[in-house]
Design an enzyme around this catalytic site. Structure first.
Site, short mmCIF file in Angstrom:
data_model
loop_
_atom_site.label_atom_id
_atom_site.label_comp_id
_atom_site.label_asym_id
_atom_site.label_seq_id
_atom_site.Cartn_x
_atom_site.Cartn_y
_atom_site.Cartn_z
N TRP A 102 -22.63 -15.95 50.45
CA TRP A 102 -22.55 -16.63 49.15
C TRP A 102 -22.38 -18.13 49.35
O TRP A 102 -23.03 -18.91 48.67
CB TRP A 102 -21.44 -16.02 48.30
CG TRP A 102 -21.79 -14.63 47.87
CD1 TRP A 102 -21.11 -13.49 48.17
CD2 TRP A 102 -22.94 -14.21 47.10
NE1 TRP A 102 -21.75 -12.40 47.64
CE2 TRP A 102 -22.88 -12.81 46.98
CE3 TRP A 102 -24.01 -14.89 46.51
CZ2 TRP A 102 -23.84 -12.06 46.30
CZ3 TRP A 102 -24.98 -14.15 45.83
CH2 TRP A 102 -24.88 -12.76 45.73
N ASP A 171 -15.89 -20.82 44.23
CA ASP A 171 -16.60 -19.64 43.73
C ASP A 171 -15.66 -18.44 43.83
O ASP A 171 -15.53 -17.83 44.89
CB ASP A 171 -17.86 -19.41 44.58
CG ASP A 171 -18.60 -18.13 44.20
OD1 ASP A 171 -18.15 -17.42 43.28
OD2 ASP A 171 -19.64 -17.86 44.83
N LYS A 195 -17.63 -8.51 38.84
CA LYS A 195 -16.74 -7.95 39.86
C LYS A 195 -15.36 -7.69 39.27
O LYS A 195 -14.91 -6.57 39.23
CB LYS A 195 -16.62 -8.89 41.07
CG LYS A 195 -17.75 -8.79 42.07
CD LYS A 195 -18.93 -9.64 41.74
CE LYS A 195 -20.10 -9.47 42.68
NZ LYS A 195 -20.67 -10.72 43.13
#
Ligand SMILES: *Cc1c(COP(=O)(O)O)cnc(C)c1O
Length: 359
Positions: A102, A171, A195
């Protein structure tokens, strides 16, 4: 019957939330229609939107000089939005920590708009740890400093918040709402919902007000934080159902005792699994013990020929979605807020039994 779901995302949602949504789906509060079928500008949806924001602010104790935005485009949309919104203030350069897939995608996207200085990387050991702060080379002038507090695929979580000169950008897609956050240490925080917040289709942005004036002049309208902030995240039609459902999750979280309770619970759940992995001769964790994620627990079998059998039998036992990310293989159990302790107990019991039978 609902089973135990360890999916990395879109992930398990709290059962009471799903039941309430089901109950309200055809006739929302006696209105004779669903929440999906009314104007986003109606008084009834405005109430949903405002309550969700207030509950989210309460959960994370977000100070008044930070805006909370509900946006589309996921966390990936923010990989672009961040440089677009922060490279217009005179400095087209940013510091990034590279900790895995990511972070890597965020770096690649920012590099299209300015200069990226990778201050630290854990690539040397296959992204299995969070780099320590002492070896960093921060830029003298940087528009912001970006990192990924929890790498969802590698299962690596920072156990500290970096102290840096530039506005800190994080993030938090896969660990937001799982512990208290010292918000004032951050310039901007973002998270895709699917999530630890709600369903996919919405993302949350927390941004300090003074950062709303640094956008590049040609920024796409839909990525512009200032426009979103001024319009209450309704410059155009927001994903109303995802917003509503996220709001139900925030209410559920408050009833559970908030982020402190989620933190305790996350230590219990992940601790149970890591303890088992460390005791086992057959299963193991590839992640550095100091950087092990409370949310995503990758693990491998001593004999990868048995992976498929493990997954099949797990599924038959009612343990869903344990397959690791396609890029790294092995297994991964995601233990977000909505995954109960009983799920982890059942998983560990199954793994112990599997080991006894095959090893
Ligand atoms: C899932 C995830 C993303 C991507 O989210 P999208 O909403 O699919 O864009 C980005 N960063 C992290 C840490 C993630 O876990």
């Amino acid at each position: 019957m609902r089973k135990f779901n360890f999916c990395a995302g879109p992930a398990a949602l709290p059962e009471p939330v799903l039941l309430q949504a089901q109950q309200e789906l055809l006739d929302w509060g006696g209105r004779g229609c669903s929440v999906m079928e009314v104007s986003h500008r109606s008084p009834e949806f405005t109430e949903v939107a405002e309550r969700a924001e207030q509950d989210f602010r309460d959960l994370l104790s977000i100070p008044a000089h930070y805006k909370v935005l509900f946006v589309q485009g996921g966390a990936t949309g923010q990989f672009s939005a961040i440089p677009w919104n922060l490279f217009g203030g005179g400095v087209k350069r940013a510091d990034y920590i590279h900790t895995g897939q990511w972070a890597g995608k965020a770096i690649k996207e920012a590099s299209r708009y300015g200069e990226v200085n990778v201050v630290a990387s854990s690539e040397d050991r296959n992204f299995s740890y969070a780099p320590a702060a002492d070896a960093w080379q921060e830029s003298d002038r940087s528009a912001y400093f970006h990192y990924t507090p929890n790498e969802t695929i590698g299962g690596v979580e920072f156990n500290y918040v970096p102290e840096v000169k530039a506005p800190l950008v994080a993030d938090m897609s896969s660990n937001i709402l799982s512990k208290a956050i010292p918000i004032e240490k951050f310039g901007m925080i973002y998270a895709g919902a699917q999530k630890n917040i709600g369903p996919s289709g919405i993302a949350v942005v927390i941004v300090r007000e003074d950062l709303l004036d640094r956008a590049m002049s040609d920024i796409p309208r839909s990525l512009n934080w200032k426009i979103a902030a001024e319009a209450g995240s309704m410059d155009n039609t927001p994903p109303t159902f995802a917003w509503y459902l996220s709001g139900l999750v925030f209410q559920w979280l408050k009833a559970q005792g908030g982020v402190e309770a989620m933190y305790e619970q996350s230590l219990k759940k992940s601790g149970l699994l890591y303890e088992f992995l460390d005791r086992s001769d057959f299963f193991s964790s590839p992640v550095d013990p100091a950087s092990r994620s409370r949310m995503n627990v990758p693990f491998v079998l001593a004999d990868e020929q048995l992976d498929a059998r493990f997954l099949n039998e797990a599924e038959e036992t009612g343990l869903l979605n344990l397959k690791g990310h396609r890029s790294v293989g092995g297994m991964r159990a995601s233990l977000y807020n909505a995954v109960p302790l009983e799920a982890v107990e059942a998983l560990v019991a199954f793994m112990a039994d599997f080991e006894k039978r095959v090893a």
